[in-house]
Design a protein around this motif. Sequence first.
Motif, PDB file in Angstrom:
ATOM      1  N   ASN A   1      38.390  32.152  28.182  1.00 56.78           N
ATOM      2  CA  ASN A   1      37.748  33.018  27.186  1.00 56.78           C
ATOM      3  C   ASN A   1      36.987  34.160  27.855  1.00 56.78           C
ATOM      4  O   ASN A   1      37.016  35.303  27.395  1.00 56.78           O
ATOM      5  CB  ASN A   1      36.789  32.209  26.318  1.00 56.78           C
ATOM      6  CG  ASN A   1      37.544  31.297  25.370  1.00 56.78           C
ATOM      7  OD1 ASN A   1      38.660  31.590  24.996  1.00 56.78           O
ATOM      8  ND2 ASN A   1      36.942  30.185  25.002  1.00 56.78           N
ATOM      9  N   ALA A   2      36.271  33.846  28.940  1.00 57.74           N
ATOM     10  CA  ALA A   2      35.533  34.887  29.649  1.00 57.74           C
ATOM     11  C   ALA A   2      36.497  35.930  30.208  1.00 57.74           C
ATOM     12  O   ALA A   2      36.235  37.140  30.155  1.00 57.74           O
ATOM     13  CB  ALA A   2      34.702  34.267  30.769  1.00 57.74           C
ATOM     14  N   GLY A   3      37.624  35.462  30.747  1.00 58.04           N
ATOM     15  CA  GLY A   3      38.634  36.396  31.237  1.00 58.04           C
ATOM     16  C   GLY A   3      39.160  37.294  30.143  1.00 58.04           C
ATOM     17  O   GLY A   3      39.405  38.487  30.359  1.00 58.04           O
ATOM     18  N   ASP A   4      39.313  36.715  28.948  1.00 59.80           N
ATOM     19  CA  ASP A   4      39.769  37.517  27.812  1.00 59.80           C
ATOM     20  C   ASP A   4      38.770  38.607  27.468  1.00 59.80           C
ATOM     21  O   ASP A   4      39.140  39.736  27.100  1.00 59.80           O
ATOM     22  CB  ASP A   4      39.994  36.606  26.609  1.00 59.80           C
ATOM     23  CG  ASP A   4      40.623  37.345  25.449  1.00 59.80           C
ATOM     24  OD1 ASP A   4      40.015  37.410  24.376  1.00 59.80           O
ATOM     25  OD2 ASP A   4      41.735  37.866  25.625  1.00 59.80           O
ATOM     26  N   GLU A   5      37.453  38.296  27.591  1.00 60.93           N
ATOM     27  CA  GLU A   5      36.435  39.303  27.324  1.00 60.93           C
ATOM     28  C   GLU A   5      36.485  40.422  28.372  1.00 60.93           C
ATOM     29  O   GLU A   5      36.361  41.600  28.040  1.00 60.93           O
ATOM     30  CB  GLU A   5      35.040  38.669  27.318  1.00 60.93           C
ATOM     31  CG  GLU A   5      34.747  37.861  26.069  1.00 60.93           C
ATOM     32  CD  GLU A   5      34.961  38.670  24.818  1.00 60.93           C
ATOM     33  OE1 GLU A   5      35.885  38.327  24.038  1.00 60.93           O
ATOM     34  OE2 GLU A   5      34.249  39.652  24.616  1.00 60.93           O
ATOM     35  N   TYR A   6      36.654  40.055  29.656  1.00 60.74           N
ATOM     36  CA  TYR A   6      36.805  41.085  30.685  1.00 60.74           C
ATOM     37  C   TYR A   6      38.057  41.938  30.421  1.00 60.74           C
ATOM     38  O   TYR A   6      38.055  43.157  30.631  1.00 60.74           O
ATOM     39  CB  TYR A   6      36.910  40.436  32.061  1.00 60.74           C
ATOM     40  CG  TYR A   6      35.588  40.029  32.659  1.00 60.74           C
ATOM     41  CD1 TYR A   6      35.295  38.687  32.888  1.00 60.74           C
ATOM     42  CD2 TYR A   6      34.632  40.984  32.990  1.00 60.74           C
ATOM     43  CE1 TYR A   6      34.074  38.301  33.443  1.00 60.74           C
ATOM     44  CE2 TYR A   6      33.413  40.619  33.541  1.00 60.74           C
ATOM     45  CZ  TYR A   6      33.134  39.273  33.766  1.00 60.74           C
ATOM     46  OH  TYR A   6      31.945  38.909  34.304  1.00 60.74           O
ATOM     47  N   TYR A   7      39.108  41.286  29.945  1.00 61.85           N
ATOM     48  CA  TYR A   7      40.350  41.998  29.600  1.00 61.85           C
ATOM     49  C   TYR A   7      40.078  43.029  28.504  1.00 61.85           C
ATOM     50  O   TYR A   7      40.473  44.194  28.604  1.00 61.85           O
ATOM     51  CB  TYR A   7      41.395  40.980  29.147  1.00 61.85           C
ATOM     52  CG  TYR A   7      42.697  41.580  28.680  1.00 61.85           C
ATOM     53  CD1 TYR A   7      42.908  41.884  27.339  1.00 61.85           C
ATOM     54  CD2 TYR A   7      43.737  41.814  29.573  1.00 61.85           C
ATOM     55  CE1 TYR A   7      44.118  42.418  26.907  1.00 61.85           C
ATOM     56  CE2 TYR A   7      44.943  42.355  29.142  1.00 61.85           C
ATOM     57  CZ  TYR A   7      45.125  42.643  27.809  1.00 61.85           C
ATOM     58  OH  TYR A   7      46.307  43.171  27.383  1.00 61.85           O
ATOM     59  N   ASN A   8      39.380  42.615  27.455  1.00 64.14           N
ATOM     60  CA  ASN A   8      39.057  43.530  26.360  1.00 64.14           C
ATOM     61  C   ASN A   8      38.071  44.614  26.790  1.00 64.14           C
ATOM     62  O   ASN A   8      38.010  45.683  26.185  1.00 64.14           O
ATOM     63  CB  ASN A   8      38.476  42.759  25.173  1.00 64.14           C
ATOM     64  CG  ASN A   8      39.493  41.857  24.533  1.00 64.14           C
ATOM     65  OD1 ASN A   8      40.670  42.187  24.475  1.00 64.14           O
ATOM     66  ND2 ASN A   8      39.070  40.693  24.055  1.00 64.14           N
TER      67      ASN A   8
ATOM     68  N   GLU B   1      38.228  46.050  29.574  1.00 68.78           N
ATOM     69  CA  GLU B   1      38.974  46.878  30.523  1.00 68.78           C
ATOM     70  C   GLU B   1      38.553  46.638  31.971  1.00 68.78           C
ATOM     71  O   GLU B   1      38.696  47.510  32.822  1.00 68.78           O
ATOM     72  CB  GLU B   1      38.837  48.374  30.182  1.00 68.78           C
ATOM     73  CG  GLU B   1      39.465  48.794  28.868  1.00 68.78           C
ATOM     74  CD  GLU B   1      40.969  48.605  28.862  1.00 68.78           C
ATOM     75  OE1 GLU B   1      41.497  48.270  27.804  1.00 68.78           O
ATOM     76  OE2 GLU B   1      41.587  48.770  29.923  1.00 68.78           O
ATOM     77  N   LYS B   2      38.011  45.457  32.276  1.00 71.59           N
ATOM     78  CA  LYS B   2      37.713  45.071  33.656  1.00 71.59           C
ATOM     79  C   LYS B   2      38.805  44.092  34.090  1.00 71.59           C
ATOM     80  O   LYS B   2      38.621  42.874  34.094  1.00 71.59           O
ATOM     81  CB  LYS B   2      36.314  44.457  33.750  1.00 71.59           C
ATOM     82  CG  LYS B   2      35.192  45.454  33.446  1.00 71.59           C
ATOM     83  CD  LYS B   2      33.822  44.830  33.632  1.00 71.59           C
ATOM     84  CE  LYS B   2      32.715  45.834  33.349  1.00 71.59           C
ATOM     85  NZ  LYS B   2      32.690  46.938  34.323  1.00 71.59           N
TER      86      LYS B   2
END
Length: 657
Positions: free
Chosen positions: A186-193, A195-196
């Motif tokens: 989930n944290a990775g998904d937030e970084y994805y959104n 743009e990191k």
Amino acid sequence: MEQLICVIRNLELTNKINYQWLKKAFLTVGLFLLPYLSLSQNQKIADSLVSILINGSIEDSTRLKLLEEITFNQTSTDSILFYSNLLIREAKLINDHIYVHKGYYYQGEAYKLKGDLEKALKAYFDALRILKQSNFKSDVGTTYAAIADTYSINKNHKNSIYYYNEALNILRSQNDSIFIATVLLNAGDEYYNYEKLDSAFLYFEEAHLIFLKFNYEIGLAYSLGNIGLLFAKQQKYDSAQINIENAISILNGFGDNYAISDYQIQMSSIFLENNDYTSALQYATSGYLTAKKEGLKEQIRDASLKLSELYQSQGDFQKALEFQAQYYVYRDSISNAETIQRMADLRTEFEVSRKQAEVDLLSKTKQIQQIVAIGLVIGLLLVAGLAFTLYRGNQRKKLINNILSAQKEEIEVQNDLLENLNKTKDRFFSIISHDLRGPVNSFRGVSKIIRSYVEKDQMDQLLHVTGLVDQSANQLSSLLDNLLNWALSQQGNFPYRPEKLSAASMANEIQEIFGNIALAKNITFNKIIEEDPEVWADRNSALTILRNLVSNAIKFTPEEGEVTLTLDMQDGFAEFRISDTGVGIPKEKIKTIFELNEKNSTYGTAGEKGTGLGLILVKEFVQMNGGDIHIESEEGQGTTFIVTLPLSKEQLVISHE
């Protein structure tokens, strides 16, 4: 009591994985893992436990456990709120901090599902405060993850990332591996959104290694899928395709077509952004076929919209139109399903209230029985107590019968309402499909005429064709404008911003718009402005009212006729009168002219065709602006529409009252 112990033991055995892992590991996982959460909820179990709660004599600790199980197994968000509040209240009475925390946690989950994210966050922070006060650390990481998930839903990536990392700091010390991997995902998904992408890749990769270590296949599927989406974002399409296909292969084993379809549609969007139309079309088609096979309405809707865009970009307008029509059908179907669900939730809320009334009634009866037991030595009190108990029992039966009768009537009313809504929808689709065919066929006919003139080298005849094109385009544009405004008003999304407006300026604007249209039909357009008042109204909807009425006046007035727009003031209102010397309206039709009915759709004097939808919009927008509308008409003599709009904000408020 033995029955209760048996039920709870069975719950602990059957829900060991669902309750401990799915609740804990997948509660905040987002789009793809949410469907698995519903597997652990069971309304039948909840209802049976409610029956035990009402009828049994249960000690406090067991009662709190029972309330927690009831809350967890509810499928209605309103029921979850009701029982979580009851759990908080009773846990506070005996100072049980753990169950107070659980109550606030479930409360947060319910508000999150309802979309009230502000209340959800408040409930989660209350749960976190209780945990810290009681120095109870085991659920702190889970609560942080729930807070992060709520910020994620609200697109607050910064706060979401912060609380996901807080959750990870706690969870790593507890060595809760599967849940750690889920939070990493989930944290990775937030970084994805956010743009990191480099940070997103590190989190996805760490989650993938944990899932791989424990051979946790469903987690592997989502980590591979998310890594694939990230590669696609970086234009590494080969790697993206390999990861997505591996994810889909695993998900096929679970039969998780919901996630498969979503991954395929998202891949289509990414390829479309990079102008790879072939790959985009391939993924969109696969996602559509998967969703169609499983009857996944939301995915069918999204894939249809994507396919419509792709076929339009390739010039295949026939297929683009077909998928666009299918998109609207599924969008409206989902909207109707949500309406029915809201009505079902109202019924559930009524049932919960009735059960709470029974609980309160039984609690009072228990107190009365205790008083009677103390006074057993006095025969007169015993007789009085028994008589009173019988009386209360009869009253309770009458109350239940009345509730059941009211419930039956409510269901019948809801069924009638749903039937009327369905009939209205069918009438609406019938009218629109019929009226869209006219201008579309006109365009088709015009294209053939143009081709014929070009082949015969008769270029001078093309000027005549432009009039036909303008007429068809105007009909189609007017119809689509009215459709959009009507849909917005029905959903409560029409932007309503009342302000001071010059009534004369609006009348002048209408004359500028329709002057040439009237001239083309050889109709005289008169404008009579007695005064120039300032009205208090929403500009867009007010102009929509005048445009529709003036357009209708021109439509139903023959050549050499007259259309007159008069502006005056009457008793705190600006009065617009739109008069014509047209065909007039039959008296029997005036009664239903503001209703959605195919019989109200009438041809104009030059063969113009409409849906009758414009007058429905006029009526709704006049009422929205605190005004009124009247009709004066006689067949063969013409028609006058009289519209009033308030001159002040105070008059607008009084009109709405």
